[in-house]
Every structure is written in C-alpha cells, then in structure tokens.
Design an enzyme around this catalytic site. Structure first.
Site, short mmCIF file in Angstrom:
data_model
loop_
_atom_site.label_atom_id
_atom_site.label_comp_id
_atom_site.label_asym_id
_atom_site.label_seq_id
_atom_site.Cartn_x
_atom_site.Cartn_y
_atom_site.Cartn_z
N ARG A 164 -1.27 5.53 -0.30
CA ARG A 164 -0.80 4.46 0.56
C ARG A 164 -1.29 4.72 2.14
NH1 ARG A 164 -2.08 2.77 -3.65
NH2 ARG A 164 -0.49 1.29 -5.05
N SER A 238 3.41 -5.41 -1.49
CA SER A 238 4.45 -4.45 -1.47
C SER A 238 5.18 -4.35 0.09
CB SER A 238 4.43 -3.38 -2.45
OG SER A 238 3.21 -3.87 -3.04
N GLU A 334 5.51 -0.80 3.96
CA GLU A 334 4.13 -0.47 3.78
C GLU A 334 3.13 -1.45 4.63
OE1 GLU A 334 2.26 0.28 0.32
OE2 GLU A 334 0.97 -1.95 0.80
P1 FAD Z 1 -4.28 -6.98 7.79
O1 FAD Z 1 -3.29 -7.35 7.32
O2 FAD Z 1 -5.13 -8.09 8.91
O3 FAD Z 1 -4.63 -5.83 8.84
C1 FAD Z 1 -4.05 -4.81 7.97
C2 FAD Z 1 -3.58 -2.98 9.16
O4 FAD Z 1 -4.11 -2.75 9.28
C3 FAD Z 1 -2.92 -3.90 10.48
O5 FAD Z 1 -2.63 -2.75 11.02
C4 FAD Z 1 -4.75 -3.80 11.00
O6 FAD Z 1 -4.33 -3.97 12.49
C5 FAD Z 1 -5.72 -2.82 10.46
N1 FAD Z 1 -6.84 -3.32 10.72
C6 FAD Z 1 -7.17 -4.47 9.47
N2 FAD Z 1 -8.33 -4.22 9.72
C7 FAD Z 1 -9.00 -3.42 10.47
C8 FAD Z 1 -10.67 -2.84 10.85
N3 FAD Z 1 -11.17 -3.34 10.90
N4 FAD Z 1 -10.00 -2.01 12.15
C9 FAD Z 1 -8.81 -0.99 12.35
N5 FAD Z 1 -7.82 -1.50 11.92
C10 FAD Z 1 -7.55 -2.82 11.14
N6 FAD Z 1 -2.87 -3.54 -1.02
C11 FAD Z 1 -2.52 -2.12 -1.75
O7 FAD Z 1 -3.26 -0.99 -1.18
N7 FAD Z 1 -2.61 -2.38 -3.56
C12 FAD Z 1 -2.18 -3.86 -3.95
O8 FAD Z 1 -2.36 -3.76 -5.09
C13 FAD Z 1 -2.64 -4.68 -2.87
N8 FAD Z 1 -1.54 -5.93 -3.69
C14 FAD Z 1 -1.70 -7.56 -2.62
C15 FAD Z 1 -1.71 -8.32 -3.38
C16 FAD Z 1 -0.52 -9.01 -2.53
C17 FAD Z 1 -0.43 -10.45 -3.38
C18 FAD Z 1 -0.77 -8.49 -1.19
C19 FAD Z 1 -0.20 -9.93 -0.11
C20 FAD Z 1 -1.02 -8.03 -0.63
C21 FAD Z 1 -1.53 -6.60 -1.41
N9 FAD Z 1 -2.03 -5.45 -0.54
C22 FAD Z 1 -2.31 -4.43 -1.66
C23 FAD Z 1 -1.62 -5.44 0.77
C24 FAD Z 1 -3.35 -5.93 1.28
O9 FAD Z 1 -4.00 -6.74 0.09
C25 FAD Z 1 -4.31 -4.80 1.62
O10 FAD Z 1 -3.51 -3.90 2.29
C26 FAD Z 1 -5.23 -5.20 2.12
O11 FAD Z 1 -6.32 -3.81 2.87
C27 FAD Z 1 -5.02 -5.82 3.68
O12 FAD Z 1 -5.93 -6.23 4.17
P2 FAD Z 1 -6.31 -6.93 5.17
O13 FAD Z 1 -7.49 -7.35 6.17
O14 FAD Z 1 -6.26 -8.40 5.14
O15 FAD Z 1 -5.32 -6.11 6.62
P1 NAP Z 2 3.66 -2.02 -12.20
O1 NAP Z 2 2.53 -2.04 -13.22
O2 NAP Z 2 5.10 -3.46 -12.55
O3 NAP Z 2 4.31 -1.03 -11.85
C1 NAP Z 2 5.18 -0.44 -11.04
C2 NAP Z 2 5.09 0.79 -10.46
O4 NAP Z 2 4.85 1.54 -11.28
C3 NAP Z 2 3.68 0.71 -9.67
O5 NAP Z 2 3.96 0.04 -8.22
C4 NAP Z 2 2.80 1.96 -9.97
O6 NAP Z 2 3.13 2.69 -8.60
C5 NAP Z 2 3.77 2.38 -11.07
N1 NAP Z 2 2.85 2.74 -12.10
C6 NAP Z 2 3.00 2.49 -13.43
N2 NAP Z 2 2.93 2.90 -14.22
C7 NAP Z 2 2.56 3.50 -13.99
C8 NAP Z 2 1.11 4.84 -14.28
N3 NAP Z 2 0.41 4.77 -15.81
N4 NAP Z 2 1.42 6.06 -13.45
C9 NAP Z 2 2.09 6.07 -12.37
N5 NAP Z 2 2.19 5.26 -12.15
C10 NAP Z 2 2.92 4.22 -12.24
O7 NAP Z 2 3.43 -2.89 -11.04
P2 NAP Z 2 2.46 -4.25 -10.40
O8 NAP Z 2 3.88 -4.14 -9.23
O9 NAP Z 2 2.68 -5.14 -11.20
O10 NAP Z 2 1.24 -3.48 -9.29
C11 NAP Z 2 0.18 -3.27 -9.92
C12 NAP Z 2 -0.57 -2.58 -10.22
O11 NAP Z 2 -1.30 -3.29 -8.25
C13 NAP Z 2 -0.30 -0.89 -8.84
O12 NAP Z 2 -1.14 0.20 -9.11
C14 NAP Z 2 0.74 -1.43 -7.66
O13 NAP Z 2 0.31 -0.08 -5.94
C15 NAP Z 2 -0.59 -2.73 -7.01
N6 NAP Z 2 0.18 -3.34 -6.03
C16 NAP Z 2 -0.18 -3.39 -5.07
C17 NAP Z 2 0.28 -4.36 -4.02
C18 NAP Z 2 1.05 -3.69 -2.40
O14 NAP Z 2 0.92 -4.58 -1.61
N7 NAP Z 2 0.34 -2.19 -2.07
C19 NAP Z 2 0.98 -5.66 -4.20
C20 NAP Z 2 0.95 -5.57 -5.70
C21 NAP Z 2 0.18 -4.62 -6.29
P3 NAP Z 2 1.40 2.19 -8.02
O15 NAP Z 2 1.51 1.43 -7.21
O16 NAP Z 2 1.58 3.52 -7.23
O17 NAP Z 2 0.34 2.11 -8.97
#
Ligand code: FAD
Ligand code: NAP
Length: 338
Positions: A164, A238, A334
């Site tokens: 991340r 997250s 994050e």
């Molecule tokens: P923004 O929120 O608009 O921006 C995020 C950051 O990036 C800010 O600092 C912004 O200035 C910068 N930025 C945006 N666009 C650009 C650009 N073109 N150039 C330079 N900087 C830029 N993330 C995960 O990794 N895995 C997940 O599974 C995941 N699940 C999510 C689930 C939910 C319900 C929500 C609400 C969020 C989740 N996220 C997840 C977080 C998020 O969706 C991602 O990080 C996504 O990539 C953000 O995209 P955005 O366009 O909305 O970015």
């Molecule tokens: P989950 O399946 O309930 O698991 C909880 C956490 O345990 C996750 O964050 C995941 O890490 C870790 N995990 C579970 N199984 C794993 C495996 N086999 N090996 C390594 N790590 C494992 O998680 P959840 O909240 O429902 O989310 C599912 C996936 O969507 C995850 O990958 C999570 O990162 C992603 N997600 C991200 C965001 C965001 O905003 N970043 C929001 C929602 C969901 P990892 O997070 O490293 O995968």
C-alpha cells in the site's frame, strides 16, 4: 481553463466531508493540466489532485486549487502471443476499466474488481486486494512534474512499490500528477485464489472451473456483501494499513492471543490484521456524534452524516493510542489527509 471559485467538495469525496475549494477545475487533457500548473493565480497556494476521492480525508477547506484529473481513454497499445499492454487515462474509473480488460479476455486485474476510485490513483498506494497488487501487472505510468510541467515516464522500479505504498506517497509526495497508467495483462491466466473467501464464494456460486470473469464476479459478490457502500455511509475504505511487525513481537503476542490472525510478510516480518487489533481493543461499532468505527469492519472509520475531519482524526488518534498501549504496535494511516 477557467476554474470555479468556492467549490463544494462534499460529493467529490467518499467520506462525505463538507468542505470547499477556493478554486476547482476538472482537466480532461495533459494540455489543460499544464495550463493550470503555469497559471500564476495558483502559485504559492495549496494544490490537491483528486481522482474519485475514495482515499482522502479532506479535513479543512482547501485554500488553493483542487484539480480533478478527468483524462479518459483506454487503449490496447501492443500485444504479443502471451501478453497485451493496455493503457488507461488517469480519469478512467477503476472498476469499469477492470471489467473492460476482462471483456477483452485479459487476465491480471480480476482480483482488484470493485475497488472504488480512478485509475490514476491506483499506483499511489499500489492498490491491492485478495492477494494481488497493481505492481504485479504494472508496466509504466506517465506523470506531469508539477515543478515544470514536463512529462516523465516511470517504470515499475522507479515507482518503488511497497505494501500500500509507492514513491508517490514518499519522496515524490505532491510532486507528480499521473496522467496515464499502462498494465501488462496475460492472455494465459494465472489464477490467484489463495484468499479463502474467493474459493468459498466460487463454491457458493456453483462455479466449476476457474475463469477470470468467475473470479471477478466472486470478488464483486464478497465485497458487496462485506464492505460499507460509501453511497450509503461515508468512508474511505481501510483507514489504517495492516502493520508488518517483527516476527519476535508477533510470536510473543501469539502466546497471549492464539486466535490472532497473522500472515507472512517480507524480511522476517509478519503481517497483522489491523481490523482485528482495533476490534480486540474494543472499538468496533464505536460512535461519537457522527464519527464512528463501522460495526462490521473495524478497519473502516465512518461518517454517519455531518462528522468533521477533526472528529475523524481525533477518533483515529484514540484508536492508534489504544492499539499501541495494548499491543505495542503503531498503526499507520492509509488514507491521505488534507
Ligand atoms: P483519491 O482519493 O482521489 O486520491 C488518493 C490520493 O492519490 C490523494 O493523495 C490524491 O491527491 C492522489 N491522486 C489521485 N489521483 C492522482 C493522480 N492522477 N496523480 C497524482 N496523484 C493522484 N484500496 C485498495 O488498495 N484496495 C482495496 O481493496 C480498497 N477498497 C476500498 C473500498 C472502499 C469501500 C473504499 C471507500 C476505498 C477502498 N480502497 C481500496 C481505497 C481507494 O479506493 C483506493 O486507494 C483508490 O485507488 C483511490 O482512488 P481515488 O481515485 O478515489 O483516489
Ligand atoms: P479479510 O478477508 O477479512 O481479511 C482481513 C485481513 O487479513 C486483510 O486485510 C488481508 O490483508 C489479510 N488476509 C486475509 N487472508 C489473507 C491471506 N490468505 N494472505 C494474506 N493476508 C490475508 O479482509 P477484508 O477487509 O474483507 O478485505 C478483503 C480484501 O480487500 C483485502 O485484500 C483488503 O486489503 C482489501 N480491501 C482494502 C480496502 C482498503 O481501503 N485498502 C478496503 C476494503 C478491502 P490484505 O489487506 O493485505 O490483503
């Protein structure tokens, strides 16, 4: 380009923070962004780049320019027998881009289905889910240097992707505006179903035989059933990263909490589930005013309506302090705070 003044941002961030931008512009081309970068009106003021607003906490009015990157377009730029290289404009919404590549029969993005936001933000934190990260398929990106408006190419090594994390959240924070992202996708799929939920969901769907569309559908179903929909309740996914801790600390904690989930990580470290730590510290479902911790997903902080950025930050600080006290683990944010 004529930016708009005193622009409301509430609908442009999934946390639903009710703040405004002194200036706001949506740019659909590299030329438009370059024009804005050179505009003397914004020199010395804050500049915030916005994609889908799903990974930001806008904690105050922005006294400067909020620039929404709306560069569109998806192109298959080359292919060989094994791979196809597909480029997307930064303003392409991520999930429809994923579905488009699946429609082309290309594998690599299926586990990343239904992540909110736009493609340009995907490299920022090397988005990841269900065992796959952007870096696994990333080829290169193009970005504008905010200091002089020049276009720079970044390959996978240049981006310094981590868990991340990327160089754009570190050394180059606020320096580059990503305008295109190119991924290398496979014509011969390699399936990633090591996350148990995917296999369970595929079984529940009665799917026999793996396909990239089947995995994408399974991920979509799991996510829709588990994750809070920002259209219904403000959140940015997250709020904290899963911490990667020294194996010695994890082993000591395991003696005390044998049920604690841990996963392998790089270089003698173990990954802990931040959501589990927060839940164990008693925060799941907590609410004060309109700021809260989601009752089903302790890793997700929520805005029940009119929470202010400082209330979310105060809650985040209290959670960090109690997790630190209980487990000696520092949770790192994050979400990007402005
Ligand atoms: P923004 O929120 O608009 O921006 C995020 C950051 O990036 C800010 O600092 C912004 O200035 C910068 N930025 C945006 N666009 C650009 C650009 N073109 N150039 C330079 N900087 C830029 N993330 C995960 O990794 N895995 C997940 O599974 C995941 N699940 C999510 C689930 C939910 C319900 C929500 C609400 C969020 C989740 N996220 C997840 C977080 C998020 O969706 C991602 O990080 C996504 O990539 C953000 O995209 P955005 O366009 O909305 O970015
Ligand atoms: P989950 O399946 O309930 O698991 C909880 C956490 O345990 C996750 O964050 C995941 O890490 C870790 N995990 C579970 N199984 C794993 C495996 N086999 N090996 C390594 N790590 C494992 O998680 P959840 O909240 O429902 O989310 C599912 C996936 O969507 C995850 O990958 C999570 O990162 C992603 N997600 C991200 C965001 C965001 O905003 N970043 C929001 C929602 C969901 P990892 O997070 O490293 O995968």
């Amino acid at each position: 380009m004529q930016p708009q003044s005193n622009y409301p941002l509430r609908k442009l961030n999934t946390f639903g923070m009710d703040v405004s931008a002194r200036y706001f512009a949506s740019a659909g081309s590299i030329g438009e962004i370059q024009e804005l970068l050179l505009d003397s009106r914004f020199r010395g003021l804050d500049q915030v780049i916005l994609g889908g607003g799903s990974n930001v906490l806008l904690s105050r009015d922005i006294n400067g320019l909020v620039l929404k990157n709306d560069i569109r377009g998806i192109f298959k730029i080359r292919e060989d027998e094994r791979y196809a290289w597909v480029q997307a404009g930064a303003g392409e919404p991520w999930h429809p881009f994923v579905r488009h590549t699946i429609g082309l029969g290309l594998a690599g993005l299926e586990n990343l289905s239904l992540i909110p936001g736009n493609t340009g933000a995907a490299p920022m934190q090397n988005i990841g889910a269900y065992g796959v990260e952007l870096k696994d398929v990333f080829e290169e990106l193009e970005a504008l240097d905010r200091t002089d408006g020049s276009l720079v190419r970044f390959g996978v090594r240049d981006c310094e992707f981590g868990y991340r994390d990327s160089i754009f959240k570190g050394k180059f924070r606020d320096r580059f505006i990503i305008v295109t992202v190119t991924v290398r996708l496979s014509k011969i799929p390699e399936f990633h179903i090591e996350y148990g939920a995917i296999t369970r969901e595929l079984e529940a769907m009665g799917v026999s035989g793996l396909t990239i569309d089947g995995i994408s559908q399974a991920v979509m179903r799991i996510r829709s059933s588990k994750l809070p929909d920002p259209a219904l309740i403000g959140n940015a996914g997250s709020f904290f990263k899963n911490p990667e801790c020294p194996a010695s600390l994890v082993e000591a904690l395991k003696d005390q909490y044998p049920e604690m989930p841990v996963y392998p990580a790089a270089e003698g470290k173990m990954k802990m589930a931040a959501g589990w730590l927060i839940e164990k510290a008693g925060w799941k479902g907590y609410r004060k005013g309109d700021a809260g911790v989601h009752p089903l997903q302790a890793l997700v902080l929520v805005n029940y309506g009119h929470a202010k950025g400082e209330e979310i930050l105060e809650l985040a600080g209290r959670i960090q302090a109690s997790v630190e006290e209980m487990f000696k683990i520092s949770l790192e944010r994050e979400v990007n705070v402005y």
